[in-house]
Design a protein around this motif. Structure first.
Motif, PDB file in Angstrom:
ATOM      1  N   LEU A  42      15.070 -47.724 -31.924  1.00 36.89           N
ATOM      2  CA  LEU A  42      13.851 -48.475 -31.578  1.00 36.89           C
ATOM      3  C   LEU A  42      13.531 -49.672 -32.532  1.00 36.89           C
ATOM      4  O   LEU A  42      12.917 -50.585 -32.564  1.00 36.89           O
ATOM      5  CB  LEU A  42      12.803 -47.675 -31.354  1.00 36.89           C
ATOM      6  N   LEU A 118      16.659 -41.098 -29.811  1.00 33.79           N
ATOM      7  CA  LEU A 118      15.230 -40.623 -29.890  1.00 33.79           C
ATOM      8  C   LEU A 118      14.724 -39.710 -30.234  1.00 33.79           C
ATOM      9  O   LEU A 118      13.499 -39.695 -30.924  1.00 33.79           O
ATOM     10  CB  LEU A 118      14.779 -41.008 -28.396  1.00 33.79           C
ATOM     11  N   LEU A 122       9.447 -40.227 -32.170  1.00 28.86           N
ATOM     12  CA  LEU A 122       8.223 -40.487 -31.546  1.00 28.86           C
ATOM     13  C   LEU A 122       7.326 -39.188 -31.884  1.00 28.86           C
ATOM     14  O   LEU A 122       7.694 -38.043 -31.738  1.00 28.86           O
ATOM     15  CB  LEU A 122       7.980 -40.766 -30.065  1.00 28.86           C
ATOM     16  N   LEU A 199       7.638 -39.785 -21.905  1.00 30.45           N
ATOM     17  CA  LEU A 199       6.830 -40.367 -22.596  1.00 30.45           C
ATOM     18  C   LEU A 199       5.374 -41.113 -21.897  1.00 30.45           C
ATOM     19  O   LEU A 199       4.128 -41.009 -22.666  1.00 30.45           O
ATOM     20  CB  LEU A 199       7.559 -41.873 -23.205  1.00 30.45           C
ATOM     21  N   LEU A 203       2.465 -39.473 -24.070  1.00 26.28           N
ATOM     22  CA  LEU A 203       1.783 -40.364 -24.743  1.00 26.28           C
ATOM     23  C   LEU A 203       0.632 -40.908 -24.055  1.00 26.28           C
ATOM     24  O   LEU A 203       0.126 -41.885 -24.794  1.00 26.28           O
ATOM     25  CB  LEU A 203       2.898 -41.444 -25.514  1.00 26.28           C
ATOM     26  N   LEU A 205       0.719 -43.186 -21.962  1.00 25.66           N
ATOM     27  CA  LEU A 205       0.781 -44.596 -22.046  1.00 25.66           C
ATOM     28  C   LEU A 205       0.365 -45.396 -20.847  1.00 25.66           C
ATOM     29  O   LEU A 205       0.423 -44.780 -19.714  1.00 25.66           O
ATOM     30  CB  LEU A 205       2.307 -45.035 -22.115  1.00 25.66           C
ATOM     31  N   LEU A 218      12.652 -49.224 -19.136  1.00 22.28           N
ATOM     32  CA  LEU A 218      12.808 -48.575 -20.313  1.00 22.28           C
ATOM     33  C   LEU A 218      14.198 -48.079 -20.782  1.00 22.28           C
ATOM     34  O   LEU A 218      14.675 -48.378 -21.639  1.00 22.28           O
ATOM     35  CB  LEU A 218      11.903 -47.350 -20.676  1.00 22.28           C
ATOM     36  N   TRP A 315       7.459 -52.995 -23.583  1.00 18.83           N
ATOM     37  CA  TRP A 315       8.108 -51.538 -24.113  1.00 18.83           C
ATOM     38  C   TRP A 315       8.003 -51.364 -25.493  1.00 18.83           C
ATOM     39  O   TRP A 315       7.544 -50.337 -26.016  1.00 18.83           O
ATOM     40  CB  TRP A 315       9.452 -51.456 -23.523  1.00 18.83           C
ATOM     41  N   SER A 316       8.299 -52.520 -26.488  1.00 19.07           N
ATOM     42  CA  SER A 316       8.299 -52.382 -27.840  1.00 19.07           C
ATOM     43  C   SER A 316       6.919 -52.029 -28.316  1.00 19.07           C
ATOM     44  O   SER A 316       6.449 -51.180 -29.140  1.00 19.07           O
ATOM     45  CB  SER A 316       8.842 -53.730 -28.582  1.00 19.07           C
ATOM     46  N   THR A 318       4.518 -50.936 -26.730  1.00 16.25           N
ATOM     47  CA  THR A 318       3.910 -49.704 -26.027  1.00 16.25           C
ATOM     48  C   THR A 318       4.327 -48.768 -27.163  1.00 16.25           C
ATOM     49  O   THR A 318       3.438 -47.685 -27.332  1.00 16.25           O
ATOM     50  CB  THR A 318       4.333 -49.585 -24.799  1.00 16.25           C
ATOM     51  N   LEU A 319       5.723 -48.588 -27.533  1.00 18.04           N
ATOM     52  CA  LEU A 319       6.100 -47.529 -28.317  1.00 18.04           C
ATOM     53  C   LEU A 319       6.010 -47.407 -29.598  1.00 18.04           C
ATOM     54  O   LEU A 319       5.719 -46.465 -30.442  1.00 18.04           O
ATOM     55  CB  LEU A 319       7.612 -47.443 -27.655  1.00 18.04           C
ATOM     56  N   HIS A 322       3.562 -45.549 -31.624  1.00 17.95           N
ATOM     57  CA  HIS A 322       3.727 -43.734 -31.427  1.00 17.95           C
ATOM     58  C   HIS A 322       4.961 -43.266 -32.592  1.00 17.95           C
ATOM     59  O   HIS A 322       5.481 -42.168 -32.456  1.00 17.95           O
ATOM     60  CB  HIS A 322       4.020 -43.604 -30.154  1.00 17.95           C
TER      61      HIS A 322
END
Ligand SMILES: [Zn+2]
Length: 355
Positions: A42, A118, A122, A199, A203, A205, A218, A315-316, A318-319, A322
């Motif tokens: 990521l 991954l 996270l 996720l 999370l 989201l 994603l 998405w970047s 968003t993640l 975390h």
């Protein structure tokens, strides 16, 4: 019996495919990376944001206040997120036991580059279990209550058969190495899609629009941006092409009815074109053939560079909040790690995309 033979042939092909096209190569690459700078896939996504926007003020690392005191001390590794748990559950039927053995022998769950990468990145509230099991249906799904992703043996079997079918010529000669690539490419996409659901759930989201489309995006984003120098841009494109082919194969030949239009998933053709749009839009110069070969209509292609960039950025953003402490990077650090990985990938696999 048929699937037993196919599976047997594919064992060899898969081993070759993994060595050449990613699985084992990726592990080796990860080990090399571990010896240098800790890296996360990521970081590539994060870097995409850094590239197109003024750099955000660098985030202070958690231990920044004590930086001076720690200068001479032993480096303390920052925490990772909870690890993924991979399990192969026993199959009940004889036919699926063959697929279970194949899955175990090949350890397919640890050959899903982007999913494996991954792992621990996270801060999930707990471990995510990734299982293979007999389901009596061709499926893969996420179970929120148990925080489990289930990949059905029936799906693996179906992908094996479909891959062989799609890569058999008029003389009946099968290209098993391509069939193995087809299996892995689809498993990578499919499991990333399910990780996306996990996720969103774990999370909490924010998702506007249909979640099914969001997690397709994603999966595509991660397959496009994961920097694995052992795979060329051509490999990346053909992996996504193979994942897209699955959607085209699984369209309704008899046309669509109310149930299809009311369904939570976009239609197979739409999922295919969305995927092609992301691919082309990620690098229009490199992937121009996606348009000239007729896989993406020009009218849609015009907007794809912007669309692809926006989805990656969303998405970047968003993640990144975390990320586990160990993987937190400033924009500058992310950019440097990304640039080094791209450089290494180009040195290792200079072949351009020629599909
Ligand atoms: Zn889904």
């Amino acid at each position: 019996m048929k699937s037993k033979i196919l599976v047997g042939v594919l064992v060899v092909a898969l081993m070759l495919a993994c060595t050449v096209a990613g699985g084992l190569g990726f592990l080796l690459w990860q080990q090399r990376q571990a010896a240098q700078v800790p890296v996360t896939p990521l970081v590539a996504v994060e870097q995409a944001v850094a590239n197109e926007e003024p750099a955000a003020p660098p985030e202070e690392p958690a231990a920044a206040d004590d930086a001076a005191d720690l200068a001479d001390a032993e480096p303390v590794e920052a925490a990772k997120g909870p690890a993924f748990v991979y399990e192969y559950l026993p199959a009940h039927s004889k036919a699926m036991r063959t697929v279970e053995n194949f899955s175990r022998d090949m350890d397919v769950l640890r050959k899903l580059n982007e999913v494996n990468a991954l792992d621990g990145v996270l801060m999930l509230p707990g471990p995510l279990r990734v299982l293979t099991a007999e389901c009596e249906a061709i499926n893969a799904y996420y179970v929120p209550d148990r925080r489990e992703i289930v990949l059905c043996y029936e799906m693996i079997n179906y992908l094996v058969e479909l891959g062989v079918q799609l890569h058999t010529d008029q003389n009946g000669q099968s290209d098993t190495s391509q069939a193995a690539r087809f299996l892995l490419a689809n498993l990578r996409f499919m499991l990333l899609h399910e990780v996306g659901h996990a996720l969103v759930h774990q999370l909490e989201l924010n998702v506007t629009g249909r979640e099914e489309d969001a997690v397709d995006q994603l999966a595509t984003t991660l397959m496009l941006t994961l920097i694995d120098p052992d795979e060329s841009e051509g490999d990346v494109a053909s992996n996504l092409d193979m994942a897209g082919r699955f959607f085209l194969v699984n369209t309704s030949e008899a046309g669509y009815g109310l149930a299809h239009y009311a369904g939570e998933h976009s239609l197979g053709e739409q999922r295919y074109f969305n995927l092609m749009c992301m691919l082309y839009g990620a690098d229009p110069g490199r992937y121009l053939r996606v348009v000239t070969s007729g896989r993406l209509p020009e009218a849609r292609a015009l907007r794809c560079p912007e669309e692809s960039k926006r989805i990656t950025r969303s998405w970047s953003r968003t993640l990144v909040p975390h990320f586990a402490p160990r993987y937190q990077r400033t924009g500058e650090e992310a950019q440097q790690i990304h640039a080094e990985a791209v450089q290494r990938r180009r040195q290792n696999t200079p072949a351009p995309y020629r599909q």
